[in-house]
Write a protein that holds these residues in place. Sequence first.
Motif, mmCIF file in Angstrom:
data_model
loop_
_atom_site.group_PDB
_atom_site.id
_atom_site.type_symbol
_atom_site.label_atom_id
_atom_site.label_comp_id
_atom_site.label_asym_id
_atom_site.label_seq_id
_atom_site.Cartn_x
_atom_site.Cartn_y
_atom_site.Cartn_z
ATOM 1 N N HIS A 94 -7.402 21.507 7.977
ATOM 2 C CA HIS A 94 -6.182 20.857 8.003
ATOM 3 C C HIS A 94 -5.879 19.887 8.756
ATOM 4 O O HIS A 94 -5.512 18.690 8.588
ATOM 5 C CB HIS A 94 -5.130 21.945 8.130
ATOM 6 N N CYS A 95 -6.728 19.694 9.993
ATOM 7 C CA CYS A 95 -6.519 18.657 11.023
ATOM 8 C C CYS A 95 -7.341 17.424 10.193
ATOM 9 O O CYS A 95 -6.824 16.477 10.368
ATOM 10 C CB CYS A 95 -7.074 18.875 12.310
ATOM 11 N N LEU A 96 -8.434 17.639 9.698
ATOM 12 C CA LEU A 96 -9.142 16.609 9.078
ATOM 13 C C LEU A 96 -8.550 16.138 7.740
ATOM 14 O O LEU A 96 -8.998 14.979 7.498
ATOM 15 C CB LEU A 96 -10.693 17.309 8.840
ATOM 16 N N ALA A 97 -7.531 16.838 7.298
ATOM 17 C CA ALA A 97 -6.844 16.451 6.192
ATOM 18 C C ALA A 97 -5.668 15.784 6.619
ATOM 19 O O ALA A 97 -4.786 15.385 5.716
ATOM 20 C CB ALA A 97 -6.437 17.672 5.218
ATOM 21 N N GLY A 98 -5.362 15.482 7.969
ATOM 22 C CA GLY A 98 -3.970 14.819 8.345
ATOM 23 C C GLY A 98 -3.017 15.713 8.254
ATOM 24 O O GLY A 98 -2.060 15.149 8.099
ATOM 25 N N LEU A 99 -3.378 17.009 8.489
ATOM 26 C CA LEU A 99 -2.133 18.017 8.382
ATOM 27 C C LEU A 99 -2.210 18.809 9.754
ATOM 28 O O LEU A 99 -2.100 19.960 9.747
ATOM 29 C CB LEU A 99 -2.320 19.031 7.104
ATOM 30 N N GLU A 100 -2.126 18.116 10.684
ATOM 31 C CA GLU A 100 -2.273 18.551 12.071
ATOM 32 C C GLU A 100 -1.193 19.922 12.483
ATOM 33 O O GLU A 100 -1.602 20.646 13.088
ATOM 34 C CB GLU A 100 -2.052 17.631 13.214
ATOM 35 N N PRO A 101 0.032 19.767 11.866
ATOM 36 C CA PRO A 101 0.793 20.989 12.308
ATOM 37 C C PRO A 101 0.632 21.975 11.510
ATOM 38 O O PRO A 101 0.974 23.314 12.032
ATOM 39 C CB PRO A 101 2.147 20.327 11.647
#
Length: 343
Positions: A94-101
């Motif tokens: 998710h972090c790598l997909a730009g979905l840090e929350p």
Amino acid sequence: MRALVLEAAKTPFRLTTMPDPVAAPGEAVARVMACGSGLTIQHVKAGRQQIPFPRVIGHEIAGEIVEVGAGVTGLAVGDPVTVHFYLFCGHCRHCLAGLEPLCENLQGQVGKACDGGYAEYLKLPARNFVRLPEGLDYKAHPAEAAVIADALATPYKVLRRGRVRAGDFVAVFGAGGGVGIHQVMMAKWAGARVIAVDIARDKLGACRAAGAEHVVDGAEANLVEALIDLTGGRGLDVAIDYVSSGATLDSAARALGARGRLVTLGGTGLNSQIALDALRQAEKELLSSRYVSRAEIIETLEIVARGEVWPLVTEIRPMEEAEELHELVEAAKVTGRAALTIA
Ligand SMILES: [Zn+2]
């Protein structure tokens, strides 16, 4: 360093001195210039959200990097920065997909799981710092620069969740709140026709000034009919509910037109119910939204740096007046955002 410490919930801030933080490998330290004082952190102070104490709260920050730890790249001493609120890992899917929350290894949030911005210096993983862009005069306006990463970036992200297009009728429930009024501003920026809904009548003028075409008293008996009338009978395209109580969700769902989108966020965090019949007859969608990505902070900062929107910070106080400022936040007497200058 000087710091405002909370020893426990429902206690006053203690203005005291603490050792200056030192950056470990992968970390950086910023000198804090200002920190936002929103309801999110007041919930912690008032005991409505449990965190470990003692704690330095605050996550909406403007400052300058004063130290970088070993191995840190892309950040240098002297860089002006703001902060991403969530302690994300930076390497999960998710972090790598730009979905840090939505990070799979989330370690909590700045100012809750670790000390935050109500102190002269702030140490965080370097990936939590986001550089302020050229053109954003953070030295002249540290309080405004500080609140962008939440109070404006959150509404910016919600525009995407709700797929808001120019010309859409967008109603904001809780429009008089600290983030709600910035949602009005951002929806107007996106070209929407904005309807502000709030039970606080004293905030409706500010909603109009922020760009609302119509303002509606949320306590009105025929709220759903009133909202539909304002759209010429077609119903809302998007409803954004920062209250997210059973009553507001139901009104929002029923006031949506065909294929309308209801975005829920904020509120008390308590469970609310929504009647499916309000959604199913016309392919309406229920969406939630949780904070923002680093990229969304960067994009929002650039919108402000270009002069297209400007955060509404109406109460700016020194550290010595933090207690008084939080009393105003608790009593909902602040229009827009409040912030502390840190020195
Ligand atoms: Zn992650």
